[in-house]
Enzyme design. Structure first.
Site, PDB file in Angstrom:
ATOM      1  N   CYS A 105      52.156   6.289 -51.701  1.00 41.62           N
ATOM      2  CA  CYS A 105      52.049   6.461 -50.173  1.00 41.62           C
ATOM      3  C   CYS A 105      52.012   7.812 -49.890  1.00 41.62           C
ATOM      4  O   CYS A 105      51.333   8.578 -50.275  1.00 41.62           O
ATOM      5  CB  CYS A 105      52.986   5.449 -49.758  1.00 41.62           C
ATOM      6  SG  CYS A 105      52.883   5.107 -48.110  1.00 41.62           S
ATOM      7  N   HIS A 235      52.547   0.042 -52.579  1.00 41.66           N
ATOM      8  CA  HIS A 235      53.491   0.333 -53.418  1.00 41.66           C
ATOM      9  C   HIS A 235      53.892  -0.579 -54.477  1.00 41.66           C
ATOM     10  O   HIS A 235      54.490  -1.685 -54.326  1.00 41.66           O
ATOM     11  CB  HIS A 235      54.634   0.045 -52.138  1.00 41.66           C
ATOM     12  CG  HIS A 235      54.601   0.963 -51.023  1.00 41.66           C
ATOM     13  ND1 HIS A 235      55.696   2.246 -50.999  1.00 41.66           N
ATOM     14  CD2 HIS A 235      54.126   1.157 -49.905  1.00 41.66           C
ATOM     15  CE1 HIS A 235      55.420   2.844 -49.938  1.00 41.66           C
ATOM     16  NE2 HIS A 235      54.335   2.344 -49.264  1.00 41.66           N
ATOM     17  N   GLU A 237      56.485  -0.099 -56.389  1.00 38.58           N
ATOM     18  CA  GLU A 237      57.892  -0.278 -56.539  1.00 38.58           C
ATOM     19  C   GLU A 237      58.324  -1.319 -55.681  1.00 38.58           C
ATOM     20  O   GLU A 237      59.609  -1.737 -55.688  1.00 38.58           O
ATOM     21  CB  GLU A 237      58.653   0.830 -56.352  1.00 38.58           C
ATOM     22  CG  GLU A 237      58.921   1.478 -54.839  1.00 38.58           C
ATOM     23  CD  GLU A 237      57.413   1.669 -54.265  1.00 38.58           C
ATOM     24  OE1 GLU A 237      56.458   1.927 -54.873  1.00 38.58           O
ATOM     25  OE2 GLU A 237      57.516   1.729 -52.759  1.00 38.58           O
TER      26      GLU A 237
END
Lengths: 275, 996
Positions: A105, A235, A237
């Site tokens: 990002c 994302h 994560e």
């Protein structure tokens, strides 16, 4: 035994450092350091001591001059105390040492604006693409299907079958290139690792909301020719466990989330090549 | 002369911002514009070489892939009109601040004193526009003249070079900072004039208390020793006004109330806060006994409860209504980053784990005329939504729960509730983290942003109604990045044990934060001249009460100060020692070593006698709609699904990052297409564990039109109901109350004050009754008591509103339940009974009625039912659960169905009804908003177990989940009374706010 070490860089508005560090730990890194940029600037932490650099999501400097622009400028001009080297020189050394960088990002925006991606012909620091405002004109938090290019050199996406499902959370994710030549190169070298797609990961999609920002060629993630540098708007994560999935209460899903594979591949690569 | 750098998008690049402006001009102002292009302008008021300017323009300021730059000359521009909008002097310019830092990195040295970078935006308009239209676009949309300036230039003037630039908005000191003395030995009229003219918001009675204090000969003698005269200084008067403001002192909640109920019974209430709110928590904690999980309630910036043995949970919800009315973007942004500092400044400081937002607006499609000073609700909607978006997203805190509530009375003042929770280790450096102490000799340290004129009189101004002359300076613009840097630093300082005490600088600024801290240890000595300023020229009183944002005040022991300041410097955070804490008993303020204020702590904090109020309750009778019996209610349901209070808010929610920090479990939108409305949020604050935090809320201002007692009861039940639905545990759950009232103090401006006071009393009695009955302690809260607009002609008062936020825990998030139907063949249950309670309902509102039959909450039976339901969840017997709220059963059925992409067949004959037979009608069963009901689906093979667990609680099988994509509801006479396709219901529900 040598340790696989990951570093997560924070400060000035990054905000995914906790979950990025958690992802690295779960993926098998022996040591994970969340380092504030001031620690690098004061020479208390050196990139040289790590194998995997995470540039995480967030709003560096509020995205005030355009996403990640101010940080790109800081890394270029700020000098570390002690030997006075620019931080960007540490990063270039890190790349030359054959180590890994993942930008997510805001971290992806930073890599692109610093010229670390796509860095055609290994010309790091030469910006040839950008990420700018979504076509819908708004920040969006929604989940997207990402078709994975099996021929890409990216070390992070090895073993992905078809694609992965991840959330995007950005206002400036529309990928644009400097010229058609750059785009042709990106495609012919299979650097466009991830593309927004339909739910079956069959074909890239240009229409909102499956393609949330109107990215050129539906590009969501990009790597350099070495495959050791990669950036993506979604994302990974944020999907480490099945309970992160928006439909986990209605679908039977594996315990592990789709995002973890990127970090597992990084750990695997470090163990096989850098230790 | 400042350098001017303009950054334009290349011609072929789409200008998303310009396109949005063009659409808004059409939507808001009904003017047609062919195109809008935008250009960013940086005015750099600094000495730089041409070479440096070139680097600055081409590297940090310009993205050369999509942009071009020009330095000190305008690019070739094509337009009919140009509008340039920049900030007024002194207004926070975040982009300017970042640009300044970027320049300093390039040049390698800081800008000099007085040098600065200022930003503005050029809007290039093309189209058939008259000059007056452009003026309207400038003032009605592009520029908020309270905080911004603008210029309009037509193309001919521009070409001829005759256009004057805006000029840099540098603050120039008008005079040397001085301290005035105010003679209070004057008439009552003059006393009132002093209060009014100074925006002190002090009443005559309060002014006379101050007058009397300064006439006391002992006081005069004591003051002489410090070099002070018998007159108060402006610093002292401002400190008193701030400390005694409604905003900070909560005078109405502390008042002595002479309350008369509808039967003529009289009751003397000594502080609603003490008796009803603190009283409820005290009682609940007694009931909980050894299971009490409250750690710190009503004494810190936020409430603290135990999460587990290792961690504590911190929660606070604030409102930021008045500033949001004036500058929706800045007001809301400041609201969210402001409330962040509450849990951050609680105990030793907590890591922030989620935000919640609830907004109350008038309809964005409002088409009646509004008083001049009021912004259109659509502008407020856009600005507030964007302000909270920037504040929350940029701070890296997920926004997990919220709602939008619409009522046209909120045109008078929008309500902007912002909540933030924190998470902190239960023990830090060997001490319980929720406790903190200040010792005399500890240093007063301020960290974060600098002080400017922004936010002066915020505390006193929000203690008055909004009017034509509300002060400009009360508005601030938050800066989430400065705050993020500060919190990154302070968490590290906390873990290293570098401070003893931390608190937030919010309303009232240093006066409030240091004043409150001084109360802890018995005094302080602070030199205002040491405070870092954004620009020179602030008077000492302004420094004291400025509400400039992003600041925390700390008590740092002298032994730790060097390490504290060093760490701050390394992390790029400003930290300044302003003085020290003492045990002198005095709030002692200096300016350049000269005493400018000395007030006894006791007088400052306890000098104000309680306000006296009278409340007289009467039950108002509203026209009652005639019962309707008709063969089909499908259109009513469609209309309800499209009503503003029920329809999907997804377009807003998607703009908020609700997943950052990685612990998202139940998201705001879930279901087969990720677009069904969740009842509550579940998240994991610790990624190593499956223990989760559950958060929800209840708010139902409509019921206040009938009886605030039941409004409050329903808000509490609604909050708990959503919390329970997703799987929240009833053994660890707490509440937070946020009262937003219209002024209840009887006066010429408020002739119905006694009724409004009685409404407040009723709501508080209910709060006590239901918190005690549900065994839910209140851990924190806030009140905002002046939510009226009055310009001398028009008065708009908001409906009395309470937001009841619920926070608690679930032991294993893997057991969480979402509201979407999951599998054909599942059995549908309705838990709870339905009564003829259409009063204040969305359905009645649709028909143009308020009615009188407001839903009543039976807490005892509800709690038993919730407990049994929770056991079923724990045993894994529940497949889906949706709470029944606005729009009743019909709406819940439709939402459950379309969220799951599955049909529901429902039989109203099987719905349990409480009441007389003649009231048992389809209309009532479909749309009544009776409390404490849940719509549950269960797998057929688990029904027996489920029913066994539910036991004696009232519940009933009312239908099944089907493969058809239809909702079919059979009425009490056995014929179908409602039938429609999921796609139609979903479209009705999604369309109203989709494009906003």
């Amino acid at each position: 035994m040598a340790l696989a070490k990951a570093i997560v860089l924070t400060g000035n508005g990054t905000n995914c450092e906790m979950e990025a560090a958690h992802a690295c730990r779960v993926a098998g890194f022996d040591e994970v350091r969340i380092a504030h940029i001031s620690e690098l600037l004061y020479g208390e932490v050196r990139l040289d001591d790590f194998h995997f650099l995470n540039l995480t999501g967030g709003f560096l400097d509020g995205d005030d001059l355009g996403s990640a622009k101010a940080q790109a400028n800081r890394l270029k001009y700020a000098r570390t105390s002690g030997n006075g080297e620019h931080l960007v020189d540490q990063i270039l050394r890190f790349i030359n040492d054959g180590k890994l960088i993942l930008g997510v990002c805001n971290g992806f925006q930073l890599m692109v604006k610093m010229g670390l991606l796509p860095a055609l012909g290994g010309s790091y620091l030469d910006q040839s693409a950008t990420l700018t405002f979504n076509d819908c004109g708004r920040f969006q938090d929604r989940w997207v299907y990402l078709k994975c290019n099996p021929d890409s050199p990216s070390v992070f996406t090895k073993g992905i079958n078809g694609g992965i499902y991840l959330p995007i959370r950005h206002g400036e994710g529309k990928f644009l290139v400097d010229s058609d030549a750059v785009l042709a190169k990106i495609e012919s070298l299979n650097l466009s690792v991830l593309k927004y797609s339909d739910a079956d990961y069959a074909a890239p999609i240009m229409d909102f909301p499956l393609n949330p920002n109107g990215s050129t060629n539906a590009i969501a993630g990009l790597c350099d020719e070495s495959g050791r540098l990669m950036g993506l708007m979604p994302h990974p994560e944020a999907f480490l466990h099945r309970t992160n999935h928006p439909r986990w209460t209605r679908e039977s899903l594996p315990e592990e989330g789709d995002g973890l594979i990127l970090f597992r591949n990084a750990a695997e690569y470090v163990r096989s090549n850098l230790l | 002369m400042a350098h001017r750098i303009e950054i334009s998008l290349k011609e072929q690049v789409r200008d998303a911002r310009g396109e949005r402006i063009r659409r808004e001009i059409e939507d808001f102002l009904h003017l047609s514009v062919a195109s809008v292009r935008t250009i960013d302008v940086y005015s750099i008021d600094a000495e730089l070489s041409q070479e440096q300017l070139e680097i600055i323009a081409s590297e940090p300021l310009c993205d050369r892939i999509i942009q071009t730059y020009s330095i000190d000359k305008s690019a070739e521009l094509d337009f009919d009109y140009l509008v340039e909008v920049g900030f007024r002097p002194g207004v926070t310019d975040n982009v300017g601040r970042t640009a300044r830092e970027a320049i300093e990195y390039v040049t390698g040295c800081p800008l000099r004193d007085g040098e600065g970078v200022y930003t503005s935006v050029l809007y290039l308009l093309k189209g058939d526009l008259a000059a007056a239209d452009v003026e309207k676009i400038a003032t009605g949309l592009l520029c908020n003249t309270l905080i911004q300036r603008y210029r309009v230039v037509d193309f001919a003037t521009f070409r001829s070079g005759g256009a004057k630039p805006l000029g840099v908005p540098k603050v120039t000191a008008e005079s040397q900072p001085t301290v005035r003395e105010i003679d209070l030995n004057v008439t009552d009229e003059e006393l009132l004039a002093i209060s009014r003219d100074g925006v002190l918001a002090l009443t005559l009675e309060e002014m006379k208390i101050i007058q009397a204090y300064f006439q006391d000969s002992a006081v005069v003698a004591e003051r002489k020793k410090l070099g002070l005269s018998e007159y108060p200084t402006d610093v002292e008067l401002e400190a008193l006004a701030q400390t005694w403001s409604e905003h900070c002192k909560h005078k109405i909640f502390s008042a002595h109330i002479d309350y008369h109920d509808e039967n003529g019974n009289r009751e003397e209430i000594r502080s609603l806060f003490k008796t009803c709110i603190q009283g409820a928590t005290k009682k609940v904690r007694e009931q909980l006994g050894e299971r009490d999980f409250c750690l710190s309630v009503f004494k810190d910036n936020a409430g603290v409860i135990k999460f587990n043995d290792k961690n504590s949970l911190v929660f606070k919800v604030e409102t930021h209504n008045s500033p949001s009315a004036l500058d929706p973007y800045g007001g809301a942004l400041t609201g969210i980053v402001g409330v962040n500092r509450d849990p951050f400044g609680t105990g030793m400081g907590a890591k922030l784990i989620f935000n919640t937002d609830v907004f109350c607006f008038a309809s964005p499609f409002y088409d009646k005329t509004l008083p001049a000073r009021l912004l259109h609700p659509r502008r407020i909607y856009e600005g507030v939504v964007e302000g909270v978006e920037h504040g929350g997203n940029k701070s890296g805190i997920p926004t997990v729960n919220g709602s939008l509530v619409f009522d046209d009375r909120f045109a008078g003042k929008p309500l902007v509730f912002c909540g933030t929770a924190g998470f902190m280790p239960a023990i830090i450096n060997g001490e319980p983290s929720h406790l903190k102490n200040i010792y005399p000799g500890d240093l007063i340290v301020m960290t974060g942003g600098r002080i400017g004129k922004d936010g002066i009189h915020g505390a006193t101004f929000s203690s008055e109604e909004l009017s034509e002359s509300s002060p400009v300076s009360a508005v601030q613009i938050g800066d989430p990045i400065t705050q993020k840097r500060m919190t990154d630093f302070l968490i590290r300082a906390r873990d290293r044990g570098l401070y003893n005490f931390i608190t937030d600088n919010g309303a009232g600024g240093l006066s409030s934060s240091v004043g409150e801290m001084a109360k802890e240890c018995g005094g302080c000595k602070l030199d205002l001249a040491k405070a870092p300023l954004k620009y020179s020229g602030l008077a000492p009183w302004e420094i004291l009460i400025s509400e400039a944002q992003e600041r925390m005040s700390l008590a740092v022991p002298p032994a730790k100060i060097d390490e504290f300041l060093t760490l701050a410097r390394k992390m790029g955070v400003e930290a300044t020692v302003l003085g020290e804490f003492t045990d002198s008993g005095f709030f002692h303020i200096l300016y350049n070593d000269k005493t400018v204020a000395s007030l006894p702590i006791d007088f400052l904090h306890e000098g104000l006698p309680p306000m006296q109020l009278r409340g007289v309750w009467e039950l108002k009778k509203h026209p009652e709609p005639r019962p309707v019996v008709k063969p089909d209610y499908t259109d009513d349901l469609l209309e309800l699904l499209s009503s503003l209070n029920i329809c999907s808010k997804e377009s807003v929610v998607r703009r908020y990052d609700h997943e950052v920090q990685g612990g998202s479990v139940v998201k705001p939108f879930i279901g087969i297409e990720n677009d069904g409305p969740s009842d509550a949020a579940v998240l994991r604050p610790d990624l190593e564990s499956f223990e989760g935090v559950v958060v929800s809320h209840g708010i139902c201002p409509r019921y206040s039109d009938i009886d605030t007692y039941h409004m409050m009861a329903n808000a509490i039940d609604e909050g708990l109901r959503g919390y329970v639905a997703v799987g929240g545990s009833l053994d660890l759950v707490a509440g937070l109350d946020n009262f937003c009232w219209c002024d209840p103090v009887q006066s010429d401006k408020t002739p119905d004050g006694e009724y409004k006071t009685a409404q407040l009393v009723r709501a508080n009695k209910s709060l006590y009754d239901y918190c005690v009955a549900f065994n839910v302690p209140l851990i924190s809260g806030k009140d905002s008591m002046k939510n009226d607009f009055y310009d001398g002609v028009t008065k708009i008062s908001i409906p009395p509103t309470v937001l009841f936020s619920v926070i608690g825990k679930m032991d294993d998030v893997r057991k969480a339940v979402t509201m979407d139907a999951k599998r054909p063949g599942d059995i549908v249950y309705l838990l709870g009974k339905t009564a003829f309670e259409l009063g204040g309902s969305e359905y009645s509102a649709l028909k143009g009625f308020i009615g009188n039959r407001v839903p009543r909450v039976d807490a005892e039976s509800a709690l038993k039912r919730y407990r049994a339901y929770h056991e079923a969840v724990e045993k894994g017997l529940v497949v889906s659960c949706h709470d029944l709220s606005d729009g009743g059963l019909a709406v819940a059925v439709a939402e459950t169905a379309f969220a799951g992409g599955l049909g529901l067949n429902i039989d109203l004959q099987r719905v349990l009804f409480a009441g007389v037979p003649c009231d048992r009608r389809d209309e009532v069963l479909l749309f009544s908003e009776s409390a404490s009901r849940l719509l549950v689906t269960v797998r057929p093979e688990q029904c027996e177990l489920f029913e066994e667990v539910m036991g004696e609680n009232c519940f009933s099988r009312i239908g099944t989940v089907t493969e058809e994509t239809l909702v079919t509801i059979t009425g009490i006479d056995g014929t179908v009374v409602l039938r429609g396709a999921l796609t139609d219901f979903k479209e009705a529900w999604q369309s109203p706010l989709r494009e906003l």
